[in-house]
Motif scaffolding. Structure first.
Motif, PDB file in Angstrom:
ATOM      1  N   ASN A 115       0.857  -1.180   0.000  1.00 28.67           N
ATOM      2  CA  ASN A 115       0.000   0.000   0.000  1.00 28.67           C
ATOM      3  C   ASN A 115       0.887   1.221   0.000  1.00 28.67           C
ATOM      4  OD1 ASN A 115       0.730   0.099   2.727  1.00 28.67           O
ATOM      5  ND2 ASN A 115      -1.253   0.837   3.359  1.00 28.67           N
ATOM      6  N   HIS A 127       1.092   6.443  -7.551  1.00 32.12           N
ATOM      7  CA  HIS A 127       0.837   5.821  -8.848  1.00 32.12           C
ATOM      8  C   HIS A 127       1.900   4.769  -9.164  1.00 32.12           C
ATOM      9  CE1 HIS A 127      -1.103   9.853 -10.379  1.00 32.12           C
ATOM     10  NE2 HIS A 127      -1.774   9.317  -9.378  1.00 32.12           N
ATOM     11  N   PHE A 143       1.435   1.532  -7.131  1.00 36.67           N
ATOM     12  CA  PHE A 143       0.296   0.769  -7.655  1.00 36.67           C
ATOM     13  C   PHE A 143       0.644   0.132  -8.996  1.00 36.67           C
ATOM     14  CE2 PHE A 143      -3.421   0.336 -10.325  1.00 36.67           C
ATOM     15  CZ  PHE A 143      -4.257  -0.426  -9.511  1.00 36.67           C
ATOM     16  N   LYS A 179       3.086  -2.817  -8.818  1.00 35.60           N
ATOM     17  CA  LYS A 179       2.439  -4.045  -8.311  1.00 35.60           C
ATOM     18  C   LYS A 179       1.519  -4.639  -9.369  1.00 35.60           C
ATOM     19  CE  LYS A 179       1.898  -6.831  -4.754  1.00 35.60           C
ATOM     20  NZ  LYS A 179       1.644  -8.125  -5.377  1.00 35.60           N
ATOM     21  N   THR A 209      -6.016   2.092 -14.900  1.00 35.37           N
ATOM     22  CA  THR A 209      -5.427   3.007 -13.921  1.00 35.37           C
ATOM     23  C   THR A 209      -5.682   4.453 -14.334  1.00 35.37           C
ATOM     24  OG1 THR A 209      -3.710   1.354 -13.460  1.00 35.37           O
ATOM     25  CG2 THR A 209      -3.324   3.594 -12.649  1.00 35.37           C
ATOM     26  N   LEU A 241      -5.880   4.319  -5.310  1.00 35.86           N
ATOM     27  CA  LEU A 241      -5.762   3.245  -6.286  1.00 35.86           C
ATOM     28  C   LEU A 241      -5.701   1.912  -5.557  1.00 35.86           C
ATOM     29  CD1 LEU A 241      -3.088   4.970  -8.531  1.00 35.86           C
ATOM     30  CD2 LEU A 241      -5.520   4.702  -9.058  1.00 35.86           C
ATOM     31  N   GLN A 242      -6.580   0.985  -5.961  1.00 39.77           N
ATOM     32  CA  GLN A 242      -6.691  -0.276  -5.226  1.00 39.77           C
ATOM     33  C   GLN A 242      -7.066  -1.398  -6.185  1.00 39.77           C
ATOM     34  OE1 GLN A 242     -10.285  -0.928  -2.687  1.00 39.77           O
ATOM     35  NE2 GLN A 242      -8.773  -0.804  -1.046  1.00 39.77           N
ATOM     36  N   TRP A 243      -6.397  -2.541  -6.051  1.00 40.62           N
ATOM     37  CA  TRP A 243      -6.732  -3.735  -6.818  1.00 40.62           C
ATOM     38  C   TRP A 243      -6.288  -4.932  -5.987  1.00 40.62           C
ATOM     39  CZ3 TRP A 243      -4.089  -5.661 -11.908  1.00 40.62           C
ATOM     40  CH2 TRP A 243      -4.867  -6.681 -12.482  1.00 40.62           C
ATOM     41  N   ALA A 302      -2.609  -4.992  -4.400  1.00 37.82           N
ATOM     42  CA  ALA A 302      -2.516  -3.547  -4.176  1.00 37.82           C
ATOM     43  C   ALA A 302      -3.631  -3.147  -3.214  1.00 37.82           C
ATOM     44  CB  ALA A 302      -2.639  -2.796  -5.495  1.00 37.82           C
ATOM     45  N   GLY A 333      -4.104  -0.400  -1.660  1.00 36.52           N
ATOM     46  CA  GLY A 333      -4.619   0.940  -1.891  1.00 36.52           C
ATOM     47  C   GLY A 333      -3.615   1.993  -1.506  1.00 36.52           C
ATOM     48  N   THR A 334      -3.681   3.087  -2.208  1.00 35.36           N
ATOM     49  CA  THR A 334      -2.909   4.251  -1.828  1.00 35.36           C
ATOM     50  C   THR A 334      -3.776   5.079  -0.893  1.00 35.36           C
ATOM     51  OG1 THR A 334      -3.637   5.346  -3.863  1.00 35.36           O
ATOM     52  CG2 THR A 334      -1.513   4.237  -3.917  1.00 35.36           C
TER      53      THR A 334
END
Length: 199
Positions: A85, A91, A94, A97, A124, A145-147, A152, A154-155
């Motif tokens: 994270n 960016h 994320f 990863k 993205t 940003l999350q996956w 990932a 999340g930021t």
């Protein structure tokens, strides 16, 4: 008049540098993958900044230009089940990863944009632009940003706000009996934030 006393941490600073032997022993395929990821992330960031200058990014666009190396170098060896994270300027973390996840950490620098990589870049960018094709349906934007499938987590828009989430994820990994790990990124501004120290 208040008294002042300089405080110093008890932690030594250490500089690591590569040697000629390190470069000779390096795997050319791994170096090519890292180079490809670095170029993809930099080109992506330049595109985001160009779109922001045109007023097409509705919200902040916190660029990570110049920080790609730290993300790629620390993520390229991780598995998809390992988690990362990042900070509000995440960016690069994320993308490193997500690119490693879809490529299996094997990208040909001569032809780096496979259909899977194109999808990562497009989704993205869609997220940053607030479009429904994004990973969070455009609701997260540049700073969220999350996956999960790629690892990932999340930021985060809060200074040091990712540390509790990373700690909780690492605790869950440990108690699930996995060998997975969690990497948390934060800047020097967060190093003295209570949530980071407590985590």
């Amino acid at each position: 008049m208040p008294r002042r006393r300089r405080l110093e941490t008890g932690t030594d600073w250490i500089q690591l540098t590569t040697t000629a032997a390190d470069w000779k022993a390096a795997d050319p395929a791994l170096l090519g993958t890292m180079l490809a990821e670095l170029h993809l992330i930099r080109a992506f960031e330049e595109t985001v900044l160009a779109l922001a200058a045109e007023g097409l990014v509705h919200g902040p666009a916190h660029s990570s230009i110049g920080q790609e190396g730290g993300a790629v170098g620390s993520i390229v060896g991780l598995r998809s089940t390992d988690a990362v994270n990042g900070s509000h300027r995440g960016h690069h973390q994320f993308l490193a990863k997500a690119l490693t996840h879809v490529s299996g950490a094997a990208i040909d620098p001569r032809d780096p944009v496979t259909p899977e990589i194109q999808t990562v870049l497009q989704r993205t960018l869609a997220e940053i632009l607030g479009l429904a094709q994004g990973y969070c349906r455009g609701r997260g934007g540049s700073m969220h940003l999350q996956w999960f499938e790629a690892g990932a987590l999340g930021t985060n828009a809060i200074v040091g706000g990712g540390a509790p989430m990373a700690t909780g994820n690492a605790w869950a990994q440990k108690h699930a009996g996995t060998t997975d790990l969690t990497v948390n990124y934060f800047g020097d501004g967060a190093s003295q934030i209570g949530s980071v120290l407590e985590s």
